[in-house]
Design a protein around this motif. Structure first.
Motif, short mmCIF file in Angstrom:
data_model
loop_
_atom_site.label_atom_id
_atom_site.label_comp_id
_atom_site.label_asym_id
_atom_site.label_seq_id
_atom_site.Cartn_x
_atom_site.Cartn_y
_atom_site.Cartn_z
N GLU A 252 69.84 60.06 50.66
CA GLU A 252 68.92 59.93 51.79
C GLU A 252 67.62 60.67 51.51
N LEU A 253 67.71 61.87 50.99
CA LEU A 253 66.50 62.63 50.68
C LEU A 253 65.66 61.93 49.61
N ALA A 254 66.32 61.36 48.62
CA ALA A 254 65.60 60.72 47.53
C ALA A 254 64.74 59.56 48.02
N ARG A 255 65.14 58.92 49.11
CA ARG A 255 64.36 57.81 49.66
C ARG A 255 63.01 58.27 50.16
N ALA A 256 62.87 59.58 50.41
CA ALA A 256 61.63 60.10 50.98
C ALA A 256 60.77 60.83 49.97
N VAL A 257 61.11 60.76 48.68
CA VAL A 257 60.30 61.40 47.65
C VAL A 257 59.15 60.48 47.28
N ALA A 258 57.94 61.00 47.24
CA ALA A 258 56.78 60.20 46.84
C ALA A 258 56.92 59.75 45.39
N PRO A 259 56.26 58.66 44.99
CA PRO A 259 56.30 58.23 43.59
C PRO A 259 55.92 59.37 42.65
N ASP A 260 56.73 59.55 41.61
CA ASP A 260 56.57 60.64 40.63
C ASP A 260 56.83 62.02 41.23
N GLY A 261 57.35 62.06 42.46
CA GLY A 261 57.69 63.33 43.07
C GLY A 261 59.02 63.85 42.54
N THR A 262 59.39 65.04 43.01
CA THR A 262 60.58 65.71 42.48
C THR A 262 61.47 66.18 43.61
N LEU A 263 62.76 65.91 43.46
CA LEU A 263 63.78 66.44 44.35
C LEU A 263 64.47 67.58 43.61
#
Length: 354
Positions: A252-263
């Motif tokens: 669920e969190l990964a769906r909200a990461v911006a392109p090239d962003g990092t979780l």
């Protein structure tokens, strides 16, 4: 002999026992400390329960990797410190080797930070681990820039609060996630630009969120955690998400990461297996990275920079220890139960009365 906490098997808080033990004499690279205060961390719970990233080597085992105290003796060849000097102890060692839940304990000299007279023992045991953790991930690894959006779950923990303060100092926008409305206002007061209330059950999925900063300051219904983050960021997503829970919720969190962003996964309090969600989400430009404070505390040059950064924040007032509650060493079981309840706001500290 000195009062020392030990456990003879992994398990819940009730496995903890008080013993009278000899702490021993410091060897090369070690000091003997009179412990005045001990900072409790989630790692202590995980180590005690057998769910930490390293296992207990042998029983009886000890606990603790963060404290404040006074040097009582120096090991052979130790320089740069003096007997009677107040210090803080930061986590750069295994709890198997140097457990600190005790009235007196050995510690490696590499883990010591001088503690000014103006910093009391409780503050000295509460401030370093949270801010070193936040600094390492946000500055050394992520290189967060002004204008970046930073999402922080478990935001009312000591590390979560330090991350909010650090994001603000870097010019980023911190979005805090909490499971209930009870901590919403305090998170806003600590500097969260937005607070997402994720729900009472597991902190993920359906939940209410407060869209403060959107003009009216009214509570809104979110369509899920990712939907709330995406709405707050105009659909872009967050450049960085810092997850202390891990487990299946990373999808669920990964769906909200911006392109090239990092979780960032800097905790695993869920105790559940953590999948890599990129394939299920259609292989977006997603970076997923684990992180521990040891990447900073066991690296001398990074630690030097981190200490300077945190010290300057403390001096300016941008950083501060947030202590939820004090316990005494003979109430260590109750302290662990309170930490496991997740009802605290900030740090739990155990004091060692004289």
């Amino acid at each position: 002999m000195t009062t020392t906490v030990r456990f003879h098997a992994t398990g819940g808080p009730d496995v903890l026992r008080l013993h009278d033990l000899d702490p021993g004499e410091p060897g090369p690279g070690e000091v003997l400390l009179r412990i005045d205060a001990i900072g409790l961390n989630r790692a202590d719970i995980l180590f005690r329960s057998g769910n930490y990233i390293e296992s207990v080597r042998q029983f009886p085992a000890g606990l603790g990797s963060e404290a404040a105290g006074v040097i009582e003796a120096l090991g052979p060849g130790v320089t740069g410190f003096t007997i009677g000097q107040p210090v803080s102890v930061i986590p750069n060692f295994s709890q198997n080797d140097y457990p600190l839940y005790a009235e007196r304990a050995l510690a490696p000299v590499t883990a010591l930070i001088p503690r000014p007279d103006s910093v009391d023992a409780v503050s000295g045991a509460a401030v370093w681990m949270p801010y070193l953790t936040a600094y390492g991930a946000m500055v050394e690894i992520a290189h967060i820039r002004p204008g970046d959006v930073v999402v922080i779950n478990a935001a009312s923990s000591s590390v979560g609060l330090a991350a909010i303060h650090t994001a603000n100092r870097l010019g980023a926008t911190p979005i805090a996630i909490t499971r209930t409305t009870a901590k919403r206002q305090r998170l806003l007061e600590e500097g969260a630009a937005e607070v997402i209330v994720s729900g009472e059950e597991n902190g993920l999925g359906q939940g209410r969120r407060d869209g403060l900063g959107q003009g009216d300051g009214q509570e809104r219904q979110g369509g899920g955690l990712a939907s709330s983050i995406l709405e707050l960021t105009g659909g872009r997503g967050a450049e960085y998400i810092f997850d202390a829970v891990a487990g299946p919720g990373v999808a669920e969190l990964a769906r909200a990461v911006a392109p090239d962003g990092t979780l960032f996964l800097w905790g695993a309090s869920s105790g559940q297996p953590t999948p890599y969600p990129g394939f299920d989400l259609g292989m977006p430009a997603l970076n997923l990275r684990t992180y521990t404070v040891h990447e900073i505390t066991r690296h001398p040059e990074r630690l030097r920079r981190a200490t300077a950064f945190v010290s300057s924040g403390l001096q300016s007032g941008a950083f501060k220890p947030t202590v939820d509650r004090l316990f005494t060493l003979d109430n260590i079981i109750e302290a662990h139960k309170h930490l496991e309840s997740n009802t605290h706001f900030g740090k739990l500290v155990v004091t060692v009365p004289r």
